[in-house]
Design a protein around this motif. Structure first.
Motif, PDB file in Angstrom:
ATOM      1  N   LEU A  39       0.830  -1.201   0.000  1.00  0.00           N
ATOM      2  CA  LEU A  39       0.000   0.000   0.000  1.00  0.00           C
ATOM      3  C   LEU A  39       0.867   1.255   0.000  1.00  0.00           C
ATOM      4  O   LEU A  39       0.634   2.184  -0.791  1.00  0.00           O
ATOM      5  N   LEU A  40       1.860   1.296   0.864  1.00  0.00           N
ATOM      6  CA  LEU A  40       2.716   2.480   0.932  1.00  0.00           C
ATOM      7  C   LEU A  40       3.449   2.691  -0.388  1.00  0.00           C
ATOM      8  O   LEU A  40       3.530   3.818  -0.891  1.00  0.00           O
ATOM      9  N   ALA A  41       3.952   1.614  -0.981  1.00  0.00           N
ATOM     10  CA  ALA A  41       4.641   1.735  -2.270  1.00  0.00           C
ATOM     11  C   ALA A  41       3.674   2.186  -3.364  1.00  0.00           C
ATOM     12  O   ALA A  41       4.019   3.039  -4.197  1.00  0.00           O
ATOM     13  N   ALA A  42       2.470   1.641  -3.359  1.00  0.00           N
ATOM     14  CA  ALA A  42       1.470   2.040  -4.361  1.00  0.00           C
ATOM     15  C   ALA A  42       1.126   3.508  -4.202  1.00  0.00           C
ATOM     16  O   ALA A  42       1.073   4.262  -5.195  1.00  0.00           O
ATOM     17  N   TYR A  43       0.897   3.936  -2.975  1.00  0.00           N
ATOM     18  CA  TYR A  43       0.561   5.333  -2.715  1.00  0.00           C
ATOM     19  C   TYR A  43       1.680   6.263  -3.188  1.00  0.00           C
ATOM     20  O   TYR A  43       1.431   7.246  -3.883  1.00  0.00           O
ATOM     21  N   ARG A  44       2.902   5.942  -2.815  1.00  0.00           N
ATOM     22  CA  ARG A  44       4.041   6.780  -3.203  1.00  0.00           C
ATOM     23  C   ARG A  44       4.210   6.791  -4.724  1.00  0.00           C
ATOM     24  O   ARG A  44       4.498   7.833  -5.314  1.00  0.00           O
ATOM     25  N   SER A  45       4.021   5.646  -5.359  1.00  0.00           N
ATOM     26  CA  SER A  45       4.164   5.562  -6.818  1.00  0.00           C
ATOM     27  C   SER A  45       3.099   6.373  -7.537  1.00  0.00           C
ATOM     28  O   SER A  45       3.409   7.140  -8.458  1.00  0.00           O
ATOM     29  N   VAL A  46       1.848   6.215  -7.113  1.00  0.00           N
ATOM     30  CA  VAL A  46       0.771   6.958  -7.770  1.00  0.00           C
ATOM     31  C   VAL A  46       0.934   8.459  -7.510  1.00  0.00           C
ATOM     32  O   VAL A  46       0.724   9.273  -8.407  1.00  0.00           O
ATOM     33  N   ALA A  47       1.346   8.825  -6.301  1.00  0.00           N
ATOM     34  CA  ALA A  47       1.590  10.242  -6.003  1.00  0.00           C
ATOM     35  C   ALA A  47       2.667  10.801  -6.923  1.00  0.00           C
ATOM     36  O   ALA A  47       2.518  11.902  -7.479  1.00  0.00           O
ATOM     37  N   ASP A  48       3.748  10.063  -7.100  1.00  0.00           N
ATOM     38  CA  ASP A  48       4.835  10.509  -7.965  1.00  0.00           C
ATOM     39  C   ASP A  48       4.364  10.621  -9.416  1.00  0.00           C
ATOM     40  O   ASP A  48       4.677  11.604 -10.106  1.00  0.00           O
ATOM     41  N   ILE A  49       3.618   9.650  -9.873  1.00  0.00           N
ATOM     42  CA  ILE A  49       3.084   9.687 -11.243  1.00  0.00           C
ATOM     43  C   ILE A  49       2.168  10.896 -11.421  1.00  0.00           C
ATOM     44  O   ILE A  49       2.259  11.626 -12.411  1.00  0.00           O
ATOM     45  N   PHE A  50       1.283  11.116 -10.460  1.00  0.00           N
ATOM     46  CA  PHE A  50       0.354  12.240 -10.523  1.00  0.00           C
ATOM     47  C   PHE A  50       1.111  13.571 -10.562  1.00  0.00           C
ATOM     48  O   PHE A  50       0.760  14.482 -11.313  1.00  0.00           O
ATOM     49  N   LEU A  99      -6.571   5.696  -2.342  1.00  0.00           N
ATOM     50  CA  LEU A  99      -5.575   5.011  -1.507  1.00  0.00           C
ATOM     51  C   LEU A  99      -5.456   5.661  -0.133  1.00  0.00           C
ATOM     52  O   LEU A  99      -5.462   4.979   0.894  1.00  0.00           O
ATOM     53  N   SER A 100      -5.347   6.974  -0.101  1.00  0.00           N
ATOM     54  CA  SER A 100      -5.160   7.648   1.189  1.00  0.00           C
ATOM     55  C   SER A 100      -6.475   7.826   1.943  1.00  0.00           C
ATOM     56  O   SER A 100      -6.545   7.561   3.148  1.00  0.00           O
ATOM     57  N   ASN A 101      -7.528   8.249   1.260  1.00  0.00           N
ATOM     58  CA  ASN A 101      -8.792   8.491   1.949  1.00  0.00           C
ATOM     59  C   ASN A 101      -9.322   7.223   2.594  1.00  0.00           C
ATOM     60  O   ASN A 101      -9.726   7.233   3.768  1.00  0.00           O
ATOM     61  N   TYR A 102      -9.298   6.121   1.872  1.00  0.00           N
ATOM     62  CA  TYR A 102      -9.832   4.876   2.420  1.00  0.00           C
ATOM     63  C   TYR A 102      -8.963   4.356   3.561  1.00  0.00           C
ATOM     64  O   TYR A 102      -9.472   3.833   4.549  1.00  0.00           O
ATOM     65  N   THR A 103      -7.651   4.529   3.431  1.00  0.00           N
ATOM     66  CA  THR A 103      -6.760   4.138   4.535  1.00  0.00           C
ATOM     67  C   THR A 103      -7.116   4.921   5.791  1.00  0.00           C
ATOM     68  O   THR A 103      -7.235   4.351   6.886  1.00  0.00           O
ATOM     69  N   ASN A 104      -7.293   6.217   5.642  1.00  0.00           N
ATOM     70  CA  ASN A 104      -7.610   7.048   6.798  1.00  0.00           C
ATOM     71  C   ASN A 104      -8.959   6.699   7.409  1.00  0.00           C
ATOM     72  O   ASN A 104      -9.113   6.741   8.632  1.00  0.00           O
ATOM     73  N   HIS A 105      -9.927   6.333   6.583  1.00  0.00           N
ATOM     74  CA  HIS A 105     -11.229   5.932   7.114  1.00  0.00           C
ATOM     75  C   HIS A 105     -11.099   4.649   7.935  1.00  0.00           C
ATOM     76  O   HIS A 105     -11.640   4.553   9.040  1.00  0.00           O
TER      77      HIS A 105
END
Length: 188
Positions: free
Chosen positions: A42-53, A159-165
């Motif tokens: 999850l952390l790698a996916a979040y960081r990767s998508v953030a970087d891509i965005f 990724l982030s919103n659902y994690t926080n929920h």
């Protein structure tokens, strides 16, 4: 609700290098990253998508924040609303744009407002937007690439919103001044 660990660099196991990078980048480890460290995937996916965005779209920092904040608000993510408000302040996004995004009210700039409305439509319609939604964005001066880049930003926020929920991530003191509560916002 289950208790999720807010990991430290020392307790992060396989996620340790990613939390070390967070520490270096931000000067602290955001609690979101510390919670995500439970799942290196999850952390790698979040960081990767953030970087891509951030690096693969043609969107300005303000435009990316419009997509992020629209999703944060619609998903009711108190953590990300506060964090992204802080980010926008650091980016020098105009205060009226920040307030519109926090309140879910129209942005004065018509082009930016078209992006906010389209981002809202993508979220609320779960991607089943109408041709009229797409045409409104294109008429405002955006491109078909923008249509698809909004999906990238929406995925990033899922990724982030659902994690926080799920984890009820505690708000970092660095973001506390921008705390946000969905119940205190004007109806849209």
């Amino acid at each position: 609700m289950s208790d999720f660990t807010v990991h430290t660099i020392e307790s992060a196991g396989e996620s340790k290098p990613m939390l070390e990078k967070s520490q270096k980048t931000y000067g602290f480890v955001p609690n979101l990253h510390a919670v995500m460290a439970e799942s290196p995937a999850l952390l790698a996916a979040y960081r990767s998508v953030a970087d891509i965005f951030d690096t693969k779209t043609d969107l300005s920092p303000t435009e990316r924040q419009i997509i992020a904040m629209t999703n944060n608000r619609l998903n009711g993510c108190t953590y990300c609303m506060a964090a992204h408000t802080s980010i926008m302040q650091g980016l020098k996004v105009p205060q009226d744009v920040i307030e519109s995004l926090r309140d879910g009210t129209p942005i004065a700039d018509p082009k930016l407002e078209a992006l906010r409305v389209f981002s809202e439509q993508v979220n609320q319609k779960r991607g089943w937007v109408d041709d009229s939604d797409i045409n409104a964005l294109l008429s405002a001066g955006y491109t078909k690439q923008t249509v698809l880049d909004v999906i990238v930003g929406t995925a990033f926020k899922v990724l982030s919103n659902y994690t926080n929920h799920i984890a009820d991530t505690p708000l970092d003191k660095q973001f506390a001044k921008n705390e946000w509560n969905a119940d205190a916002q004007p109806a849209t």
